[in-house]
Design an enzyme around this catalytic site. Structure first.
Site, PDB file in Angstrom:
ATOM      1  N   PHE A 172       0.806  -1.221   0.000  1.00  0.00           N
ATOM      2  CA  PHE A 172       0.000   0.000   0.000  1.00  0.00           C
ATOM      3  C   PHE A 172       0.844   1.278   0.000  1.00  0.00           C
ATOM      4  O   PHE A 172       0.316   2.359   0.216  1.00  0.00           O
ATOM      5  CB  PHE A 172      -0.942   0.006   1.215  1.00  0.00           C
ATOM      6  CG  PHE A 172      -1.842  -1.204   1.271  1.00  0.00           C
ATOM      7  CD1 PHE A 172      -2.939  -1.310   0.434  1.00  0.00           C
ATOM      8  CD2 PHE A 172      -1.563  -2.251   2.129  1.00  0.00           C
ATOM      9  CE1 PHE A 172      -3.762  -2.434   0.463  1.00  0.00           C
ATOM     10  CE2 PHE A 172      -2.380  -3.379   2.169  1.00  0.00           C
ATOM     11  CZ  PHE A 172      -3.485  -3.473   1.334  1.00  0.00           C
ATOM     12  N   GLU A 175       4.163   6.368  -3.725  1.00  0.00           N
ATOM     13  CA  GLU A 175       5.418   6.910  -4.221  1.00  0.00           C
ATOM     14  C   GLU A 175       5.604   8.304  -3.621  1.00  0.00           C
ATOM     15  O   GLU A 175       4.638   9.028  -3.395  1.00  0.00           O
ATOM     16  CB  GLU A 175       5.411   6.947  -5.748  1.00  0.00           C
ATOM     17  CG  GLU A 175       5.467   5.539  -6.306  1.00  0.00           C
ATOM     18  CD  GLU A 175       5.500   5.490  -7.831  1.00  0.00           C
ATOM     19  OE1 GLU A 175       5.822   6.502  -8.466  1.00  0.00           O
ATOM     20  OE2 GLU A 175       5.195   4.417  -8.372  1.00  0.00           O
ATOM     21  N   ASN A 240      -7.477   0.796  -3.739  1.00  0.00           N
ATOM     22  CA  ASN A 240      -7.135   1.762  -4.783  1.00  0.00           C
ATOM     23  C   ASN A 240      -8.380   2.271  -5.493  1.00  0.00           C
ATOM     24  O   ASN A 240      -8.478   3.457  -5.825  1.00  0.00           O
ATOM     25  CB  ASN A 240      -6.161   1.139  -5.792  1.00  0.00           C
ATOM     26  CG  ASN A 240      -4.718   1.262  -5.321  1.00  0.00           C
ATOM     27  OD1 ASN A 240      -4.458   1.834  -4.262  1.00  0.00           O
ATOM     28  ND2 ASN A 240      -3.789   0.733  -6.078  1.00  0.00           N
ATOM     29  N   GLY A 285      -8.630  18.525  -8.593  1.00  0.00           N
ATOM     30  CA  GLY A 285      -7.574  18.952  -9.501  1.00  0.00           C
ATOM     31  C   GLY A 285      -7.694  18.319 -10.862  1.00  0.00           C
ATOM     32  O   GLY A 285      -8.795  18.022 -11.348  1.00  0.00           O
ATOM     33  N   CYS A 292      -0.497   3.167 -10.499  1.00  0.00           N
ATOM     34  CA  CYS A 292      -1.404   2.223  -9.825  1.00  0.00           C
ATOM     35  C   CYS A 292      -2.893   2.477 -10.080  1.00  0.00           C
ATOM     36  O   CYS A 292      -3.586   1.594 -10.572  1.00  0.00           O
ATOM     37  CB  CYS A 292      -1.136   2.234  -8.325  1.00  0.00           C
ATOM     38  SG  CYS A 292       0.416   1.433  -7.926  1.00  0.00           S
ATOM     39  N   LYS A 295      -4.405   1.693 -13.714  1.00  0.00           N
ATOM     40  CA  LYS A 295      -4.376   0.289 -14.131  1.00  0.00           C
ATOM     41  C   LYS A 295      -5.172  -0.607 -13.169  1.00  0.00           C
ATOM     42  O   LYS A 295      -5.809  -1.561 -13.600  1.00  0.00           O
ATOM     43  CB  LYS A 295      -2.934  -0.194 -14.286  1.00  0.00           C
ATOM     44  CG  LYS A 295      -2.246  -0.585 -13.014  1.00  0.00           C
ATOM     45  CD  LYS A 295      -0.925  -1.289 -13.271  1.00  0.00           C
ATOM     46  CE  LYS A 295      -0.154  -1.533 -11.986  1.00  0.00           C
ATOM     47  NZ  LYS A 295      -0.785  -2.455 -11.036  1.00  0.00           N
TER      48      LYS A 295
HETATM   49  P1  NAD Z   1       8.382  -1.259 -11.629  1.00  0.00           P
HETATM   50  O1  NAD Z   1       7.980  -1.280 -13.037  1.00  0.00           O
HETATM   51  O2  NAD Z   1       8.913   0.001 -11.025  1.00  0.00           O
HETATM   52  O3  NAD Z   1       9.497  -2.378 -11.373  1.00  0.00           O
HETATM   53  C1  NAD Z   1       9.402  -3.691 -11.803  1.00  0.00           C
HETATM   54  C2  NAD Z   1      10.818  -4.279 -11.794  1.00  0.00           C
HETATM   55  O4  NAD Z   1      10.729  -5.679 -12.065  1.00  0.00           O
HETATM   56  C3  NAD Z   1      11.735  -3.695 -12.867  1.00  0.00           C
HETATM   57  O5  NAD Z   1      12.957  -3.271 -12.276  1.00  0.00           O
HETATM   58  C4  NAD Z   1      11.968  -4.846 -13.846  1.00  0.00           C
HETATM   59  O6  NAD Z   1      13.235  -4.831 -14.456  1.00  0.00           O
HETATM   60  C5  NAD Z   1      11.824  -6.031 -12.905  1.00  0.00           C
HETATM   61  N1  NAD Z   1      11.530  -7.302 -13.581  1.00  0.00           N
HETATM   62  C6  NAD Z   1      10.695  -7.548 -14.618  1.00  0.00           C
HETATM   63  N2  NAD Z   1      10.707  -8.856 -14.942  1.00  0.00           N
HETATM   64  C7  NAD Z   1      11.565  -9.461 -14.082  1.00  0.00           C
HETATM   65  C8  NAD Z   1      11.984 -10.793 -13.888  1.00  0.00           C
HETATM   66  N3  NAD Z   1      11.532 -11.781 -14.658  1.00  0.00           N
HETATM   67  N4  NAD Z   1      12.875 -11.056 -12.923  1.00  0.00           N
HETATM   68  C9  NAD Z   1      13.353 -10.066 -12.126  1.00  0.00           C
HETATM   69  N5  NAD Z   1      12.986  -8.785 -12.253  1.00  0.00           N
HETATM   70  C10 NAD Z   1      12.094  -8.477 -13.213  1.00  0.00           C
HETATM   71  O7  NAD Z   1       7.138  -1.778 -10.800  1.00  0.00           O
HETATM   72  P2  NAD Z   1       6.540  -1.221  -9.417  1.00  0.00           P
HETATM   73  O8  NAD Z   1       5.973   0.122  -9.611  1.00  0.00           O
HETATM   74  O9  NAD Z   1       7.546  -1.452  -8.330  1.00  0.00           O
HETATM   75  O10 NAD Z   1       5.324  -2.237  -9.212  1.00  0.00           O
HETATM   76  C11 NAD Z   1       5.527  -3.582  -8.896  1.00  0.00           C
HETATM   77  C12 NAD Z   1       4.209  -4.172  -8.465  1.00  0.00           C
HETATM   78  O11 NAD Z   1       3.776  -3.568  -7.239  1.00  0.00           O
HETATM   79  C13 NAD Z   1       3.066  -3.955  -9.460  1.00  0.00           C
HETATM   80  O12 NAD Z   1       2.235  -5.079  -9.458  1.00  0.00           O
HETATM   81  C14 NAD Z   1       2.341  -2.764  -8.901  1.00  0.00           C
HETATM   82  O13 NAD Z   1       0.986  -2.735  -9.253  1.00  0.00           O
HETATM   83  C15 NAD Z   1       2.482  -2.990  -7.413  1.00  0.00           C
HETATM   84  N6  NAD Z   1       2.427  -1.761  -6.608  1.00  0.00           N
HETATM   85  C16 NAD Z   1       3.089  -0.641  -7.036  1.00  0.00           C
HETATM   86  C17 NAD Z   1       3.058   0.512  -6.240  1.00  0.00           C
HETATM   87  C18 NAD Z   1       3.770   1.767  -6.672  1.00  0.00           C
HETATM   88  O14 NAD Z   1       3.572   2.792  -6.037  1.00  0.00           O
HETATM   89  N7  NAD Z   1       4.583   1.745  -7.705  1.00  0.00           N
HETATM   90  C19 NAD Z   1       2.381   0.494  -5.016  1.00  0.00           C
HETATM   91  C20 NAD Z   1       1.733  -0.674  -4.616  1.00  0.00           C
HETATM   92  C21 NAD Z   1       1.767  -1.804  -5.425  1.00  0.00           C
HETATM   93  C1  UDX Z   2      -1.470   4.979  -4.718  1.00  0.00           C
HETATM   94  C2  UDX Z   2      -2.065   4.562  -3.371  1.00  0.00           C
HETATM   95  O1  UDX Z   2      -2.276   5.739  -2.568  1.00  0.00           O
HETATM   96  C3  UDX Z   2      -1.135   3.597  -2.657  1.00  0.00           C
HETATM   97  O2  UDX Z   2      -1.741   3.152  -1.440  1.00  0.00           O
HETATM   98  C4  UDX Z   2      -0.892   2.409  -3.581  1.00  0.00           C
HETATM   99  O3  UDX Z   2       0.001   1.508  -2.951  1.00  0.00           O
HETATM  100  C5  UDX Z   2      -0.335   2.864  -4.908  1.00  0.00           C
HETATM  101  O4  UDX Z   2      -1.224   3.826  -5.503  1.00  0.00           O
HETATM  102  P1  UDX Z   2       0.441   6.659  -5.513  1.00  0.00           P
HETATM  103  O5  UDX Z   2      -0.069   6.368  -6.877  1.00  0.00           O
HETATM  104  O6  UDX Z   2       1.893   6.583  -5.249  1.00  0.00           O
HETATM  105  O7  UDX Z   2      -0.253   5.677  -4.452  1.00  0.00           O
HETATM  106  O8  UDX Z   2       0.007   8.142  -5.131  1.00  0.00           O
HETATM  107  P2  UDX Z   2      -1.272   8.834  -4.442  1.00  0.00           P
HETATM  108  O9  UDX Z   2      -0.773   9.759  -3.416  1.00  0.00           O
HETATM  109  O10 UDX Z   2      -2.292   7.865  -4.029  1.00  0.00           O
HETATM  110  O11 UDX Z   2      -1.840   9.702  -5.655  1.00  0.00           O
HETATM  111  C6  UDX Z   2      -2.378   9.088  -6.806  1.00  0.00           C
HETATM  112  C7  UDX Z   2      -2.913  10.146  -7.743  1.00  0.00           C
HETATM  113  O12 UDX Z   2      -4.053  10.790  -7.200  1.00  0.00           O
HETATM  114  C8  UDX Z   2      -1.906  11.260  -8.053  1.00  0.00           C
HETATM  115  O13 UDX Z   2      -1.995  11.597  -9.415  1.00  0.00           O
HETATM  116  C9  UDX Z   2      -2.374  12.403  -7.186  1.00  0.00           C
HETATM  117  O14 UDX Z   2      -2.016  13.654  -7.687  1.00  0.00           O
HETATM  118  C10 UDX Z   2      -3.880  12.200  -7.207  1.00  0.00           C
HETATM  119  N1  UDX Z   2      -4.585  12.767  -6.041  1.00  0.00           N
HETATM  120  C11 UDX Z   2      -4.344  12.277  -4.786  1.00  0.00           C
HETATM  121  C12 UDX Z   2      -5.532  13.766  -6.225  1.00  0.00           C
HETATM  122  O15 UDX Z   2      -5.773  14.211  -7.353  1.00  0.00           O
HETATM  123  N2  UDX Z   2      -6.216  14.241  -5.132  1.00  0.00           N
HETATM  124  C13 UDX Z   2      -5.998  13.779  -3.875  1.00  0.00           C
HETATM  125  O16 UDX Z   2      -6.664  14.257  -2.953  1.00  0.00           O
HETATM  126  C14 UDX Z   2      -5.028  12.763  -3.694  1.00  0.00           C
END
Ligand code: NAD
Ligand code: UDX
Length: 462
Positions: A172, A175, A240, A285, A292, A295
């Site tokens: 959860f 970023e 989400n 906004g 996240c 998708k």
């Molecule tokens: P990302 O795209 O930043 O990173 C994915 C990494 O996996 C890359 O470095 C890629 O090179 C690597 N990879 C791909 N195939 C591979 C393999 N076969 N072996 C080893 N490494 C491999 O992805 P992310 O944003 O960290 O998201 C990862 C997962 O977590 C997704 O399912 C996403 O939905 C979920 N998630 C993301 C966030 C977020 O804020 N980014 C938050 C919560 C959950």
């Molecule tokens: C989100 C979830 O918050 C997090 O729990 C999950 O693990 C990944 O997806 P993130 O995408 O990193 O996190 O950012 P978040 O702070 O949730 O903002 C998402 C989007 O909503 C951004 O574009 C942000 O600008 C927008 N947002 C957020 C608004 O427009 N209004 C708000 O009040 C809050």
């Protein structure tokens, strides 16, 4: 504990670094060799506040290693995290090919001892059993016995050879505050029907939970919720989807405010004081973006469709968001009329502040639309302007500072609510513009101060 994290993106790297920081012995695996080399040299491939520092200290303490060697990682870890990307396919479904590759690879390298395989990636509901099946396929592939001439391939009994459980442990973190969120989770969700796996996962997270108490003895204990696998997977999507819908809701209210002359920032304050509603995620906004929300909402709509249910509310949340991404363009047209031949300066490019992530950033859509209408687009972003990311952008001139951005602009649009943008010298910037107009796409700036600095100010729903 011995941990292997596979996939070192925003989630995998932060998870691996934070687990190493609390004393676990972590190996992080990625297929991207360039990225692995960078991390081996102690550099973070992503911008995330506080990450590089604890990465370096955990490496120095000998708790954290990076490698491309999946076999070595699987042999090392008692707990194996799958943290690879699950981007959206053009249909809106989740693309699980990277999870599949990792699960198969784990199966190929399972080395006999009991393992907990953790789905940290956001995966479609039902993926727990599917991952188990793919891992067993991997085990079976390794165990294919040589085929006698004209014979059929046989496997030994993978279930016997491979001793593992699959746990869904959704992530959860946000970023921009990923390290803070990992050390201060609102909850930890563990989906599994295996008491042994759950016990190991609880042990894994104990130092993180205790760390919070050590820092603040009055802190509330972190709830650890144990569920079945499908419910844990659904918790992630539902969280989400709820947050995205909450933002679409306030954006809809903002659009009504615009028409009736109310101020959505005051309305959000008023409704947010109701503890049943809560004040967070009510910032109107330009709409939600990022890697996240878009998708995951699409994937949940798709899953519902697959099971014969039309997720009308979620579809509406997406529609409101798509429309909201037009709103700054409409406001530009309202004040500038013809956009062809005009220069528009964007303050911010990333989808939110304190990250370098451009995935599904509203700025990208705005750039495309402005280009289509014949406007010249310039931008300044505190991270993108200073990094190699700027080279990958088309249709926009990326300036190295905000003052240069203002030069000859017909209007500015605040796209990302970077804190630095509150402190700019707007009076000086206004002097450099063709016309001092600003569209505040996040209702983030001080409207009165901007008006005093000579700007025509337009917010969203105020
Ligand atoms: P990302 O795209 O930043 O990173 C994915 C990494 O996996 C890359 O470095 C890629 O090179 C690597 N990879 C791909 N195939 C591979 C393999 N076969 N072996 C080893 N490494 C491999 O992805 P992310 O944003 O960290 O998201 C990862 C997962 O977590 C997704 O399912 C996403 O939905 C979920 N998630 C993301 C966030 C977020 O804020 N980014 C938050 C919560 C959950
Ligand atoms: C989100 C979830 O918050 C997090 O729990 C999950 O693990 C990944 O997806 P993130 O995408 O990193 O996190 O950012 P978040 O702070 O949730 O903002 C998402 C989007 O909503 C951004 O574009 C942000 O600008 C927008 N947002 C957020 C608004 O427009 N209004 C708000 O009040 C809050």
């Amino acid at each position: 504990m011995r941990v292997c994290v596979i996939g070192t993106g925003y989630v995998g790297l932060v998870t691996g670094v934070c687990l190493a920081n609390v004393g676990h012995d972590v190996v992080c695996i990625d297929v991207n060799e360039e990225k692995v080399k960078l991390m081996q040299a102690g550099q973070s491939p992503i911008f995330e506040p506080g990450l590089a520092e604890i990465m370096q200290s955990s490496m120095a303490a000998g708790h954290l290693q990076f490698s491309t060697d999946l076999k070595g990682g699987v042999e090392h870890g008692d707990i194996l995290f799958i943290a690879v990307g699950t981007p959206a396919l053009p249909t809106g479904e989740s693309d699980t090919r990277y999870v599949e590759a990792v699960a198969r690879g784990i199966g190929t390298h399972l080395n006999g001892g009991y393992k907990v395989i953790v789905n940290k990636s956001t995966v479609p509901i039902g993926s727990g059993d599917w991952v188990r099946m793919i891992v067993l396929d991997g085990v079976a592939e390794r165990q294919l016995v040589p085929v006698p001439a004209g014979g059929i391939p046989e496997t030994t009994h993978p279930e016997v050879a491979a001793d593992f459980d699959v746990v869904s442990n959704p992530e959860f973190l946000r970023e921009g505050s990923a390290v803070y969120d990992t050390f201060n989770p609102d909850r930890i969700v563990l989906g599994s029907n295996s008491p042994r796996a759950i016990a190991m996962m609880k042990e894994l997270y104990t130092p993180i939970i205790e760390r919070r108490f050590a820092e603040d003895p009055s802190a509330e204990p972190v709830p650890v919720l144990v569920t079945d696998i499908s419910s844990a997977e659904m918790v992630k999507y539902a969280s989400n989807a709820f947050l995205a819908t909450k933002i679409s809701f306030i954006n809809e209210v903002a659009n009504i405010c615009d028409r009736v002359g109310a101020d959505v920032t005051q309305v959000a304050q008023g409704i947010g004081l109701d503890s049943r509603i809560g004040k967070k995620f009510l910032q109107a906004g330009i709409g939600w973006g990022g890697s996240c929300f878009p998708k995951d909402v699409s994937a949940l709509i798709h899953t519902a469709d697959d099971y014969g249910y039309e997720a009308q509310l979620l579809k509406a949340a997406v529609e409101v968001n798509d429309r909201q991404r037009q709103i700054t363009l409409e406001k530009l047209q309202q004040v500038l009329k013809i956009l062809k031949g005009k220069t528009v300066g964007l303050l911010g490019l990333t989808f939110k502040p304190d990250t370098d992530d451009m995935r599904d950033a509203p700025a990208l859509i705005l750039i495309e639309q402005l280009n289509r209408l014949g406007a010249k687009v310039k931008a300044y972003d505190p991270i993108v302007s200073q990094s190699g990311l700027r080279h990958g952008l088309t249709g926009v001139i990326v300036e190295t500072d905000a003052t240069l951005l203002a030069d000859h602009c017909d209007a500015l649009v605040l796209v990302t609510d970077w804190q630095q943008f509150k402190e700019l010298d707007y009076a000086a910037m206004g002097q450099r513009m063709n016309s001092p107009i600003i569209i505040d796409g996040r209702n983030f700036l001080d409207r009165e101060a901007l008006v005093r600095a000579g700007f025509q100010y337009l917010g969203i729903g105020r």
